[in-house]
Design an enzyme around this catalytic site. Structure first.
Site, PDB file in Angstrom:
ATOM      1  CG  ASP A 268       1.579  -6.040  11.628  1.00 22.55           C
ATOM      2  OD1 ASP A 268       2.126  -5.972  12.739  1.00 22.55           O
ATOM      3  OD2 ASP A 268       0.531  -6.678  11.416  1.00 22.55           O
ATOM      4  CD  GLU A 301       5.012  -8.336  14.098  1.00 25.81           C
ATOM      5  OE1 GLU A 301       4.749  -8.687  15.259  1.00 25.81           O
ATOM      6  OE2 GLU A 301       4.159  -7.882  13.320  1.00 25.81           O
TER       7      GLU A 301
END
Length: 611
Positions: A268, A301
């Site tokens: 993330d 990401e």
């Protein structure tokens, strides 16, 4: 490695930089803690039934061998005062603030000895929030239905232990401990084992850029884990310049991959890590320390469109650009970060389908003209994970609305066809295959009312700059993250629900037919695929073509407007080439138009070699 002698035993010690506890023999546990700011550390066993001093090693490490076995609760007592859980706890007795548990990594008997994973090109993601799906047992029950649908990989949103019983997962504080409210570590292993038996991969979303605001005690005894000269939206930045810090997260990644047989990690918000040079180092360390022959995939990401990290370090990156362009075309929304896609949206979608990222170094209006991205046109389409919805793009909305409540159903079905037939790796969000309409909102369960109020106010002030929330009463209507009802409203209808409405059965049939076409015609040819070209057909319509690995030509034309656009494919619309169509699309092509809310996908065989 070194050894220690205990009465009747000679035990090979674990590496001096291993985090957490290790059960080294039945009834004997090695405890480890990196606490460079502590003068003394004790292990408090079973609520104080025993207190064992830890010996101080070099470089801030403490160690103790204690006669106790699996299931033993423990805390670390710092300088005779504060008691804290193990930052590398393998399981918590209950809450993230409470005692950690000694775990036996061999307590689960695996049945997946045959499993080595699946090729990356075969991946079809289904992203799920474990809590909203009934815990590890609930997810396990869903697996057969997902496998029959054509899902080849479930992606679990973060499961690191957090305070309370409900949380998005991105506020985890104990990175090695599966959240106790979801189930036990062995239940998680059973979930993964069952997925492998169904030929499905399991990916885990991990958060390496910050810890949550409640339950992280590292600052009290390992202040150098964080930088004192740099902050993030979540607090002090983690200091990835330190080898002990880097090793903590490498060990965490390997723990999930090796002990839990996880097939891949989605990392993330890697853009939030200051030391970007560590990212390829992280990927290399992981790949060097897994069993040869396994298919293990790393997905990132990264808001800065870091194409230079693919595919040598990471298999793929979430393609927010593609989502944003499609969202603008489907909804007409152009505020916030959608500003960057408000102009020439169809041309931007063409660039996404042809080159992956839309922003490859161009100035971003939303970022006040700051350049964003790096060139990506040289990468294969499978370097990008494409989606219409995910936890961020739904949950970051004030009310968590799904596209089923924002877009015309016919246009959304055409967009889903583009998603599931294009050579980029598709991701569906939980509930999406059945056209779920339940919102997915941001939720927490903080017991500290001051923190809960700060989160509540922060959530509402976050939207104050938007015109639709200028009215304080409108902002006050934004759901309270800490209210249990906010979480309960976010539990979706899923594929495995047995009483689907007629409309949701139609959505499910649509999804199933698209995935069947992808498995039969796209996935077998995806390795070696390259983009051919893309062109604008209208304000909401594009055509894209790709040369697949076997030389076949895949062509998709999609129109997300409710009126037709002129269109004649230069390859000819013969039925022998038809891969998929929305109702009436092939007939429309014979009339020289692509119907409104229409899509057609054609597959042309490889060109015959010239004599």
């Amino acid at each position: 490695m070194h050894s220690i002698d205990l009465p009747g035993l000679t035990i090979a010690d674990i590496p001096a930089t291993t985090y957490g506890t290790s059960l080294v023999a039945p009834g004997l546990t090695c405890f480890r803690l990196w606490a460079p700011n502590a003068q003394r550390v004790d292990v408090v066993i079973n609520g104080g039934a025993a207190v064992e001093p830890m010996r101080q090693l070099a470089n801030g490490w403490f160690e103790a061998y204690v006669k106790c076995g699996a299931g033993t609760p423990y805390l670390f007592r710092l300088d005779g005062d504060l008691e804290v859980p193990d930052p590398a706890s393998r399981a918590q007795q209950s809450d993230a603030h409470g005692p950690s548990l000694v775990m036996d990594p061999n307590s689960y008997q695996w049945r997946d000895a045959h499993w080595s994973g699946r090729r990356w090109e075969e991946t079809v993601f289904y992203e799920m929030h474990v809590g909203a799906c009934g815990g590890f047992a609930g997810v396990l029950d869903m697996l057969p239905s997902l496998a029959r649908l054509g899902i080849t990989a479930i992606e679990l949103m973060p499961i690191a232990a957090f305070p309370g019983n409900r949380n998005w997962g991105y506020d985890g504080v104990l990175q090695f401990a599966p959240e106790a409210s979801y189930g036990t570590p062995d239940q998680l292993k059973a979930l993964i084992d069952t997925a492998h038996a169904l030929d499905m991969q399991v990916f885990l979303d991990v958060v390496y850029n910050h810890f949550g605001p409640d339950g992280n005690y590292l600052n009290t005894y390992a202040r150098t884990f964080f930088r004192d000269d740099l902050s993030t939206p979540w607090g002090a930045a983690i200091d990835f310049r330190r080898p002990e810090v880097k090793e903590f997260f490498v060990q965490n990644a390997l723990y999930w991959i090796n002990e839990f047989h996880i097939d891949g990690l989605r990392m993330d918000a890697l853009h939030a890590i200051k030391e970007q040079e560590w990212l390829p180092e992280l990927a290399a360390d992981i790949r060097a320390r897994i069993r040869p022959g396994r298919h293990v995939h790393l997905v990132m990401e990264h808001e800065d469109n870091a194409a230079h990290l693919m595919p040598s370090s990471f298999n793929a990156q979430w393609n927010d650009d593609g989502h944003h362009a499609l969202h603008v075309l489907l909804t007409g929304e152009t505020s916030g970060y959608y500003t960057d896609y408000a102009e020439d949206t169809a041309a931007k979608l063409c660039r996404c389908l042809e080159q992956g990222f839309i922003y490859q170094g161009e100035p971003s209006p939303h970022r006040m003209g700051t350049p964003r991205g790096t060139p990506s046109g040289h990468l294969p389409p499978s370097s990008f994970v494409l989606f219409l919805q995910n936890h961020d793009q739904i949950g970051n909305r004030a009310f968590g609305e799904r596209l089923t409540t924002l877009a015309r159903p016919a246009a959304l079905r055409a967009a889903m066809a583009l998603l599931l037939l294009s050579p980029q790796i598709p991701l569906l969000f939980m509930g999406e295959p059945v056209g779920a309409t339940e919102p997915f909102r941001y939720f927490t369960d903080y017991k500290d009312e001051a923190l809960a109020q700060a989160v509540r106010e922060g959530r509402r002030s976050e939207f104050a700059a938007f015109a639709e929330f200028e009215d304080p009463e409108r902002r006050a209507a934004i759901p309270d993250p800490n209210d249990a009802g906010t979480f309960e409203a976010s539990i979706p209808t899923t594929v495995s629900d047995g009483d689907l409405s007629a409309n949701r059965r139609r959505w499910l049939a649509w999804t199933r037919s698209l995935l069947a076409a992808r498995h039969a015609h796209v996935i077998p040819r995806l390795a070696g695929c390259t983009a051919d070209r893309a062109r604008v057909l209208g304000s909401h319509a594009v055509e894209a073509r790709w040369r697949l690995g076997d030389g076949s030509l895949l062509m998709i034309a999609v129109n997300l407007l409710d009126s037709p656009v002129p269109y004649r494919p230069d390859t000819g619309p013969g039925e022998e080439h038809l891969l998929f169509e929305t109702p009436g699309a092939l007939f429309g092509l014979r009339e020289g138009v692509l119907p409104g809310d229409g899509l057609i996908a054609l597959m042309m065989p490889p060109e015959a070699p010239q004599a």
